[in-house]
Design an enzyme around this catalytic site. Structure first.
Site, PDB file in Angstrom:
ATOM      1  N   CYS A 101       0.831  -1.205   0.000  1.00 46.91           N
ATOM      2  CA  CYS A 101       0.000   0.000   0.000  1.00 46.91           C
ATOM      3  C   CYS A 101       0.870   1.261   0.000  1.00 46.91           C
ATOM      4  O   CYS A 101       1.566   1.522  -0.971  1.00 46.91           O
ATOM      5  CB  CYS A 101      -0.973  -0.045   1.178  1.00 46.91           C
ATOM      6  SG  CYS A 101      -2.382   1.067   0.994  1.00 46.91           S
TER       7      CYS A 101
ATOM      8  N   HIS B 134      -3.917  -5.066  -0.082  1.00 44.19           N
ATOM      9  CA  HIS B 134      -3.568  -5.723   1.180  1.00 44.19           C
ATOM     10  C   HIS B 134      -3.717  -7.242   1.041  1.00 44.19           C
ATOM     11  O   HIS B 134      -4.811  -7.778   1.191  1.00 44.19           O
ATOM     12  CB  HIS B 134      -4.468  -5.219   2.314  1.00 44.19           C
ATOM     13  CG  HIS B 134      -4.091  -3.870   2.808  1.00 44.19           C
ATOM     14  ND1 HIS B 134      -3.146  -3.668   3.796  1.00 44.19           N
ATOM     15  CD2 HIS B 134      -4.514  -2.634   2.445  1.00 44.19           C
ATOM     16  CE1 HIS B 134      -3.007  -2.376   4.029  1.00 44.19           C
ATOM     17  NE2 HIS B 134      -3.819  -1.731   3.211  1.00 44.19           N
TER      18      HIS B 134
ATOM     19  N   GLU C  11      -2.897  -9.408   3.116  1.00 40.13           N
ATOM     20  CA  GLU C  11      -3.203  -9.983   4.428  1.00 40.13           C
ATOM     21  C   GLU C  11      -4.627  -9.677   4.868  1.00 40.13           C
ATOM     22  O   GLU C  11      -4.973  -9.845   6.045  1.00 40.13           O
ATOM     23  CB  GLU C  11      -2.222  -9.425   5.462  1.00 40.13           C
ATOM     24  CG  GLU C  11      -2.543  -8.054   6.010  1.00 40.13           C
ATOM     25  CD  GLU C  11      -2.445  -6.913   5.012  1.00 40.13           C
ATOM     26  OE1 GLU C  11      -2.923  -5.814   5.333  1.00 40.13           O
ATOM     27  OE2 GLU C  11      -1.893  -7.097   3.916  1.00 40.13           O
TER      28      GLU C  11
END
Length: 357
Positions: free
Chosen positions: A243, A325, A327
């Site tokens: 990001c 993202h 995760e």
């Protein structure tokens, strides 16, 4: 009913129902996620913003701290069509103003048509529209928050999974989500979380296998120390970023970034991997993007909707970054193998993305 007002850039004031008292100001943004409101509200990338939920009902599965991405709520205020009592009570405890019973469809449309805008929020038994307008008048643009890293970063180094059998990662905390640390620790990495303004000597003291620049809020131009670390260690250490981290890496290596009209925030952003032709669904939360990656980095993944860069790589320099993202909690989990690729940079074990059978 507690009075509540939201003042929008341009002077229009929207009346609402107050759910958590207080006054606040920030950049008005929206997320399209149906679930994950706990994760969104505790995501450091929402620092200095007022978060509007496009989905109408927020709080229908309660509030559980084990889902939090940090130790506090980061948006300056929260807006929804309807907030449950659980979420309203949580935001009250956190001291974060919250409002509902307004047409969030109109707010989302305004942001899409006019771009992310400054706003002011006032909630209380005796507040007036003028209170919200006063907050609006005092609101600064995101780029003016030059110290935003200090608001979200650890003040001193912290180590997770010390003595693990895997790689050692120096994670530059520009507002890192807990899920990034958890994803690395789950692969037995030792993670040294360093402040956003860490020096080269702090990285050297860790003796890492990989330098990792985290997500975070605001303008990447305001994270000069992190960019200097990338410039210092490029070619010496493998480098990864997520990001804001992708934007910082790009800027450090000669690229440029720009502010988007309304950003990408939600769990349904499609990303195309150009080599394999595979499309994955991703979670995103950013208002800036890489405009030009420069001459060092290759764009390997792009957003299907607007063609913005979603992945930057350099095989020669062992660099891999993602704008989204991988995760993401509560999901989707299409791209969790990113962390295997990152750790594989340490000894050349990174595998190329391939299409599913």
């Amino acid at each position: 009913m507690t009075d509540a007002y939201v003042a929008l850039e341009g002077g229009h004031v929207v009346e609402a129902r107050g759910r958590a008292p207080g006054t606040a100001r920030g950049e008005l943004v929206f997320t399209t996620a149906y679930t994950g409101y706990e994760e969104s509200l505790t995501d450091p990338s929402y620092e200095e913003q007022v978060l509007t939920f496009a989905y109408p009902l927020i709080g229908n599965y309660g509030v559980r701290p084990e889902r939090f991405e940090s130790d506090r709520v980061h948006p300056r205020a929260a807006i929804a069509r309807e907030l449950t009592d659980d979420v309203a009570a949580w935001l009250t405890e956190e001291g974060v103003p919250a409002v509902d019973h307004l047409d969030t469809r109109d707010l989302v449309t305004d942001v899409r048509e006019q771009g992310a805008m400054k706003c002011g929020v006032a909630v209380g038994d005796d507040v007036t529209p003028e209170d919200a307008l006063a907050e609006l008048d005092a609101c600064e643009p995101m780029g003016a928050h030059t110290d935003i890293g200090a608001q979200v970063s650890v003040p001193d180094p912290v180590v997770h999974n010390e003595g693990g059998d895997g790689e050692t990662v120096a994670l530059v905390d520009c507002g890192a989500k807990q899920s990034i640390v958890d994803s690395l620790v789950a692969r037995d990495a030792t993670v040294h979380v360093l402040p956003y303004d860490a020096t080269a000597s702090m990285v050297d003291a860790v003796d890492p296998d990989i330098l990792f620049v985290s997500n975070g809020p605001g303008d990447p131009a305001n994270f000069e120390a992190a960019a200097e670390l990338v410039d210092t260690f490029v070619g010496e250490l493998p480098i990864a970023g997520i990001c804001l981290g992708q934007q910082i890496v790009a800027r450090a290596l000669g690229g440029t970034t720009e502010k988007m009209d309304f950003g990408h925030r939600g769990v349904n952003q499609p990303v195309l991997d150009e080599a394999s032709g595979r499309v994955v669904m991703t979670t995103q939360n950013h208002g800036y993007t890489v405009e030009d990656p420069g001459d060092v980095l290759d764009v390997t993944q792009r957003n299907v909707n607007d063609d913005t860069p979603e992945g930057l790589d350099s095989d020669e320099l062992d660099i891999i970054t993602r704008q989204y993202h991988p995760e993401a909690n509560p999901g989707p989990h299409d791209s969790l193998d990113f962390f295997d690729d990152v750790l594989g940079l340490a000894d050349g074990r990174r595998a190329p993305m391939v299409a599913d059978d």
